[in-house]
Every structure is written in C-alpha cells, then in structure tokens.
Scaffold this active site. Structure first.
Site, PDB file in Angstrom:
ATOM      1  N   GLY A   1       0.660  -1.248   0.036  1.00  0.00           N
ATOM      2  CA  GLY A   1      -0.086  -0.099  -0.059  1.00  0.00           C
ATOM      3  C   GLY A   1       0.792   1.194  -0.111  1.00  0.00           C
TER       4      GLY A   1
ATOM      5  N   ASN B   1      -6.104  -5.055   7.392  1.00  0.00           N
ATOM      6  CA  ASN B   1      -5.919  -5.505   5.793  1.00  0.00           C
ATOM      7  C   ASN B   1      -6.763  -6.482   5.413  1.00  0.00           C
ATOM      8  OD1 ASN B   1      -3.499  -7.791   4.357  1.00  0.00           O
ATOM      9  ND2 ASN B   1      -4.546  -6.347   3.222  1.00  0.00           N
ATOM     10  N   GLY B   2      -7.742  -6.025   4.069  1.00  0.00           N
ATOM     11  CA  GLY B   2      -8.538  -7.012   3.803  1.00  0.00           C
ATOM     12  C   GLY B   2      -9.713  -6.021   3.447  1.00  0.00           C
TER      13      GLY B   2
ATOM     14  N   ASP C   1       3.638 -11.378 -14.616  1.00  0.00           N
ATOM     15  CA  ASP C   1       2.617 -12.307 -13.755  1.00  0.00           C
ATOM     16  C   ASP C   1       1.289 -12.175 -14.079  1.00  0.00           C
ATOM     17  OD1 ASP C   1       2.037  -9.580 -13.143  1.00  0.00           O
ATOM     18  OD2 ASP C   1       3.011  -9.478 -10.950  1.00  0.00           O
TER      19      ASP C   1
ATOM     20  N   CYS D   1     -12.201  -8.690  -7.475  1.00  0.00           N
ATOM     21  CA  CYS D   1     -11.691  -9.148  -5.901  1.00  0.00           C
ATOM     22  C   CYS D   1     -12.688  -8.205  -4.816  1.00  0.00           C
ATOM     23  CB  CYS D   1     -10.448  -9.134  -5.600  1.00  0.00           C
ATOM     24  SG  CYS D   1     -10.113  -9.404  -3.905  1.00  0.00           S
TER      25      CYS D   1
END
Length: 484
Positions: A55, A129-130, A370, A406
C-alpha cells in the site's frame, strides 16, 4: 505528496490500472523498559517499510506508553510520512502500524490508518488488511454521527470501541458477525491484539523479537527486517492478545481456510514465506509449469521487471531457452507533483522501461509477466520490443486470466473493465499484438502453491467466491454516497 512506489502503475498509464495491493499491517509489543520505549516506533517504521509494496497511499503508526495512545499518520509513503524527529516523539512499548491502499473509502487523510477511538477504559487503535463485505449492515448498528471516516475499518473500530468489557470481549461480540477478509492488528493502552477472519483470506503471521517481545505482521519478510523469529501463522478465526503475561489465543469462529491464491502471483514479496514455502520458490515453479504448458521455439526468455522475474527464471530452466535481460527498469519513477503533458503521456511505458536493443534485436523473445488486467501495459511492452528489433514476441503469463473482480482486499477493476472478462485468449493475444500468448492453467498454479484447492480463494480466476457478496456491498465507496 509524491509517491515513488517504483511499480508499473496507472499513475504512468491512466488507462491501465494494475491490480492494486492489499494493505500492510504491523504490530509490536515489547517489555516496558526505557530502551524499549525508544525503539518500538522504529521497529514499526521498519516493519512498514518492508510492507510498503502492499500500500502506497498513506502510512501511520500508533504507540502506547501504558497510559495513553498517540497516533501519527499522513498521506504518502512510509519514508515520506515519518522521519527521525517524528519517530522520537512516538515513545511507548506497544505499537501498531499500517500502509494503505484504499479498497473501501477514498484515499483521504481521514481514511488513513490506524483508526483511533476513545473507549470507556481508554483508547483503541486499529489497523486492517482486507475488505469487509457486510459494511452497510455493520454501519447500521451505529449512529451515523459516530463515523468520521468512510471505511469499513472505521466502522469496525467504532463497533469495538463502543462495546462494554474491554477489547477482548468486544472482539468476541463483533468479529463473529463481521464478514469478509480481515487481518487485524489493534491495541489498547496495555495489550496488543491480532485477529484473522475465519477464511484467512489475507495473511497474518506471529514472530518473537529478542526472546522478550512479540511482532505481528502481514508477511514474514517484515519479521526478517526487524530481526524477529517467525513463530507461526495466525490461524483463521483466531484472536490473539499479547501483554506482560505472554501470548493468549482464543477462537471467535471455526476455521474455514480460503487463503488468497493471488498472494503467490503478485501481492506478497518474493522473500516472504506462506504455509512454510517461500513465495520465490512458488513463482519459479509456476514458471517451470508454464514452460511445460506453453512451449515455444525462441532465443531468449526475458521478464517484465521485476514482476515477471521469478517465473521467467523457471520458464528458462524448464525450456532450456537462455534467460536474459531485455528491459531495464527505472525504479525511481512513480507519482509526482508534475502532471505529464499529452506528449509525455504518450511515451507510456517508456518512462519505466527501456529496451536493451543489443540484447533483443533480431531475437525471438519469450516475455514473462505475472498477470494481465486490462492489457494496455503488455500492449506497450510488445510494441516497445518490436520497435527495438525483436523478431518475435511471445508473451507468457504466470497466472490464469484475471476475469473476475475481488471483493476481499484487492482493488481489481470491474468485470467489464477486465480484458479477460470480455475476450478469450486469442482475443487478448490479438489485442496486445503478441505472436503468441499463454497463461498458466488454474490447476497448475494451484499445484505450484502446494496448497489444497479447497483451501484457496481463486475467485478472481474462476468466479467462485468463498463468501457471497451482496450487490449493495460491492465497491469501495459503499459508505460515501450518503455522506455530505
């Protein structure tokens, strides 16, 4: 404030926002000695420094000296927010820290973390976090006047702070009804706490510092940086309290493990260990499997630096094609005060990458990266290599197509904006201009992780969400439309 995260980001190419990282959390408890009081904020600083990749919008540290909690936070990178003079004012024996990328709530100072609330017993500082998926439902338990920010973290902090009986009791009341991804590190004046959602979607680890202190962090790399010894992962559904009596563990929910598969692909540092295996080793293994699934005749394998480097090493090993450097990265280009003119903006990826013409001219190249989100970055890379004289450009991607958003802590684009949400592989290949394109299959990626398929969240790849998300709870601004 300028940010220099050194990544290929939408700040250089506004049309191609890369997958934005989850946040980084860090907490430390040390015995309340005078020397420890001077060290704890610096331990938190270096822990956050190690987690900066998760972040880059804001950073903050809260410390307690046993009688009061002091919070310092601001917009910017860890090294921009804190200097020696600031850290010297943050004295105590407990600290929690956070570096943020916004997944709920706008990137503003009010939404920076740690969040702080006064309680009936003192104060509570919390980092998260999440991403919660029942934020509106939780917010409905509060008077709107109680919320001073527009994040799910603010809601959670307010709920924990307004419950009677202290932080541990409040956590046992609130966390079982909190849904979504949450790895929490929080504290009151005397105790450091950590908790992880029942699915364990986002990572959280426990370490011991100098045989007398304890550290909790998003990744094992942060433990390494501060000299802490890895003890174990915080278990899904576990609540930990750390004070002078040591570490106490309790359960607030039954574990239903669904760790994020994308941590292996992109989010975690390569020197981090997940489930006993280094991320670097997993990424190299993915490259080997990618070479077996999508072979091609070529002269050199090159990575898109640095995101594609481990998988490119594995691809070269398995294919027998020499590994080389074809692109040089400028790691110091990031967000700046200066807005690029249209002419400069058209340079696109050249601000970050420059081809080594002598190495690639006339060569058939395998370019390993990636992931592909919108495809604009890969399109520019392919064009750059062709302009530098590459005879062929074959793109290989060490993740399956990212086709679904997500809702658990990564700010992916909506499905409509994801190129894999609208095109098949051949359509993507044609869009980016590659001679061929190959993605690792989901089964092979899972096999490389060595984690059972049923214990992983794979939603961004297959659309199977381990926790159902209501339409009204989707989006990072769910608390903002009703605010003036």
């Amino acid at each position: 404030m300028p940010l220099g995260d050194g990544r290929l980001s939408h700040d250089l190419d506004p049309s191609d926002r890369a997958p934005q990282d989850a946040c980084g959390v860090f907490g430390v408890w040390v015995p309340p000695t005078e020397s420890a009081r001077a060290e704890v904020s610096k331990l938190a600083y270096y822990g956050l420094y190690a987690l900066q990749h998760r972040g880059q919008e804001s950073a903050g540290i809260a410390v307690s000296d046993g009688s009061r909690i002091v919070v310092f936070k601001d917009m910017g990178l860890v090294a921009q927010v804190f200097d020696e003079s600031v850290l010297n004012t943050l004295r105590g024996h407990i600290a929690v820290g956070h570096c943020r990328y916004s997944t709920t709530g706008s990137p503003t100072w009010e939404n920076a973390q740690p969040t702080f609330r006064s309680t009936g017993h003192g104060g509570l500082a919390l980092t998260h976090n999440g991403n919660l998926i029942n934020t509106p439902e939780l917010a409905a338990r509060l008077d709107p006047a109680e919320l001073t920010a527009t994040t799910d973290t603010e809601v959670l902090t307010a709920l924990l702070a307004t419950r009677e009986g202290g932080a541990m009791k409040a956590a046992h009341e609130i966390l079982p009804v909190t849904r979504g991804a949450f790895s929490l590190v929080f504290m009151d004046e005397h105790t450091l706490y950590a908790a992880r959602d029942p699915e364990g979607i986002r990572p959280l680890v426990l370490g011991q510092w100098e045989d007398c202190g304890w550290v909790v962090a998003s990744e094992t790399a942060a433990l390494d940086i501060v000299g802490a010894r890895f003890v174990r992962e915080v278990e899904p559904g576990e609540l930990i309290a750390i004070d002078g009596d040591g570490v106490r563990s309790e359960r607030f929910a039954e574990a239903r493990p669904k760790g994020c598969l994308f941590e292996y692909v992109y989010l975690a540092r390569p020197d981090t260990t997940i489930a006993g295996r280094s991320v670097q080793a997993t990424r190299v293994e993915v490259g080997r499997r990618l070479a077996m699934e999508h072979p091609v005749e070529a002269d050199m394998v090159i990575p898109t630096p640095e995101s594609g480097t481990p998988a490119a090493i594995g691809y070269a090993e398995a294919s027998g094609i020499p590994y080389g450097q074809g692109l040089v990265k400028n790691s110091y280009v990031g967000r700046t005060f200066i807005q690029p003119s249209q002419t400069i903006r058209q340079l696109g990826i050249r601000l970050k990458l420059n081809p080594l013409r002598e190495a690639i001219e006339g060569k058939r190249l395998v370019v390993v990266d990636d992931s592909i989100v919108r495809g604009n970055t890969q399109r520019q890379v392919v064009a750059l290599l062709r302009e530098a004289g590459a005879a062929e450009v074959h793109v290989r991607i060490s993740s399956p197509p990212v086709a679904w958003p997500c809702f658990y802590g990564i700010d992916f684009a909506s499905r409509a904006e994801l190129i894999a949400g609208n095109c098949d592989v051949e359509g993507i290949r044609d869009s980016i201009g590659a001679d061929s394109l190959g993605f690792i299959s989901l089964d092979e990626l899972i096999a490389a992780s060595r984690i059972d398929k049923d214990r992983l969240c794979r939603a961004c790849f297959d659309g199977v969400y381990p926790i159902e998300v209501a339409e009204s709870a989707r989006g990072k601004h769910v608390l903002e439309p009703t605010r003036s």
